[in-house]
Design a protein around this motif. Structure first.
Motif, short mmCIF file in Angstrom:
data_model
loop_
_atom_site.label_atom_id
_atom_site.label_comp_id
_atom_site.label_asym_id
_atom_site.label_seq_id
_atom_site.Cartn_x
_atom_site.Cartn_y
_atom_site.Cartn_z
N ALA A 53 0.82 -1.47 -0.07
CA ALA A 53 -0.03 0.10 0.12
C ALA A 53 0.79 1.34 0.11
O ALA A 53 2.05 1.27 0.43
N SER A 54 0.27 2.47 -0.41
CA SER A 54 1.08 3.67 -0.27
C SER A 54 1.39 3.90 1.17
O SER A 54 0.76 3.57 2.08
N SER A 55 2.68 4.45 1.29
CA SER A 55 3.21 4.63 2.67
C SER A 55 2.15 5.43 3.59
O SER A 55 2.10 5.26 4.74
N HIS A 56 1.34 6.45 3.04
CA HIS A 56 0.54 7.27 3.78
C HIS A 56 -0.56 6.30 4.44
O HIS A 56 -1.30 7.01 5.45
N LYS A 57 -0.91 5.26 4.18
CA LYS A 57 -1.89 4.40 4.70
C LYS A 57 -1.37 3.40 5.64
O LYS A 57 -2.08 2.88 6.20
N HIS A 58 -0.07 3.17 5.83
CA HIS A 58 0.36 2.29 6.73
C HIS A 58 0.13 2.12 8.22
O HIS A 58 -0.30 1.10 8.65
N ASP A 59 -0.11 3.23 8.78
CA ASP A 59 -0.31 3.38 10.27
C ASP A 59 -1.99 2.86 10.58
O ASP A 59 -2.15 2.33 11.27
N ALA A 60 -2.74 3.36 9.20
CA ALA A 60 -4.24 2.77 9.65
C ALA A 60 -4.47 1.38 9.46
O ALA A 60 -5.50 0.75 9.86
N ILE A 61 -3.62 0.74 8.57
CA ILE A 61 -3.85 -0.78 8.00
C ILE A 61 -2.86 -1.60 8.54
O ILE A 61 -3.20 -2.81 8.25
N LYS A 62 -1.88 -1.28 9.25
CA LYS A 62 -0.79 -2.11 9.33
C LYS A 62 -1.17 -3.35 10.61
O LYS A 62 -0.60 -4.43 10.27
#
Length: 402
Positions: free
Chosen positions: A201-210
């Motif tokens: 995923a794009s890096s800006h989504k990582h915190d929300a989906i990790k």
């Protein structure tokens, strides 16, 4: 009275001027999201269209929520196989309340809460849908969850369980894991014991989906090399919605007895309008597949497109069975659609842009009753032509039907 002269009768005396008696009541209209031609968001307009009626075998649904999907962007740009004839009311799925039932249509009653899967026509206040593609919602399911369920979760279920045969101990690579189908896949993977999920995923989504995956990678990195560091053999299943060079990486990553499944080609959508370069590049980058090589390496490659399965290949009974299984998983709280945001019809251009920019976490929903966002004078000027007021009668787009 002379012979041959006939006295006027009461009926003749009461005859109305010609044309008045034949005048029909004006046809009711509804607000709809219409694709007037292929191109950018300016081609998507909110217009008044004639209300449909429930024909034989159809159910008329008062729409409460509509699902927005990446294929809607591809339709708008005209990069889908067999694109529709424009103008056409957009949208492939909706939820709402049954308002009327056509002749010889069984299984539904006025007032039923339902989900509809449509071949266009879902983004409107009313949708006439063949009963084969309508499903009664669980009592505890919201309209937003209903509109977020069908395309994403049926696709995920077929890929994982019917095509890839997901089992205990398997490893799965999922692209675009922050999107609607990505969320569905990760939730369904958790219904099987000891499944390792690799996601990009794009890096800006990582915190929300990790928390949804075992390992998460930025798609712009060499994720294949990173996966090899963790699993030297590769993975059992690759689910690819991107195509192009990711196809080659995916096929190379699968283990012996592994499966690569393509269910999308979002890499061809780059700019706001269709790019012939991106379209061609996506297919040029895919290596020629050799059946002999697959035979030697014990690998399997396949593809899946839900809309084609239902509307061109007639597998609605098969899909209904899967929907019922998904309803059971929903009722047992094993799956729950993730809704990113809800938008008014008038803001559909902004909703599409959010998906285009890959900024959504989960599903985007259109609500025909929602109020559009207030816009400044400068914003309205910039958006001029992107949409039209729903009372605008000047557009000569026609019926909006396919």
């Amino acid at each position: 009275m002379s012979e041959g002269t006939q006295a006027p009768t009461e009926n003749a005396a009461e005859t109305k001027p010609e044309g008045d008696a034949a005048a029909a009541p004006p046809q009711k209209e509804m607000k709809s999201v219409v694709l007037t031609g292929f191109g950018g968001v300016k081609m998507v307009k909110v217009l008044q269209k004639p209300e449909p009626t429930a024909k034989e075998g159809e159910v008329l649904v008062r729409v409460k929520a509509c699902g927005v999907n990446f294929p809607d962007l591809m339709v708008r740009q005209g990069v889908m196989d067999h694109p529709p004839k424009t103008p056409v009311i957009m949208g492939f799925e909706c939820s709402g309340i049954v308002e009327a039932v056509g002749e010889n249509t069984t299984g539904f009653s006025v007032g039923d809460r339902v989900i509809g899967f449509t071949n266009y026509g879902a983004w409107a206040e009313l949708a006439a849908i063949p009963s084969n593609h309508v499903f009664k919602m669980p009592d505890n399911m919201s309209f937003q969850d209903g509109a977020a369920l069908v395309m994403n979760y049926v696709t995920a279920y077929v890929l994982l369980f019917d095509l890839a045969n997901l089992r205990k101990g398997h490893s799965v690579l999922v692209h675009s894991v922050g999107g609607g189908v990505g969320h569905a896949i990760t939730q369904l993977c958790k219904t099987v014991e000891d499944v390792t999920v690799f996601g990009t995923a794009s890096s800006h989504k990582h915190d929300a989906i990790k928390a949804n995956v075992s390992h998460l990678f930025d798609h712009s990195t060499d994720y294949a090399q990173e996966i090899r560091k963790i699993n030297s053999e590769g993975v059992d299943i690759v689910l690819d919605c991107l195509c192009a060079e990711d196809t080659n990486r995916g096929i190379n990553l699968i283990k012996p007895m592994g499966k690569y499944l393509l269910y999308g080609s979002s890499n061809i959508v780059t700019g706001e309008t269709k790019s012939f370069f991106s379209f061609a590049k996506s297919w040029w980058q895919v290596d020629k597949v050799s059946p002999i090589k697959l035979f030697d390496e014990n690998k399997m490659i396949g593809g899946f497109q839900l809309r084609r399965l239902v509307f061109n290949q007639g597998q609605h009974t098969y899909v209904r069975d899967i929907v019922n299984k998904l309803f059971a998983l929903y009722n047992s709280a094993k799956i729950n659609p993730t809704v990113d945001s809800v938008w008014a019809f008038e803001d559909v251009g902004e909703a599409m842009q959010k998906i285009h920019d890959r900024k959504n976490i989960g599903k985007l929903i259109l609500d025909p009753t929602a109020q559009p966002k207030p816009k400044s004078a400068s914003t309205e000027k910039a958006a001029e032509g992107t949409k039209e007021n729903s009372t605008d009668k000047k557009d000569d787009a026609g019926s909006g039907g396919d």
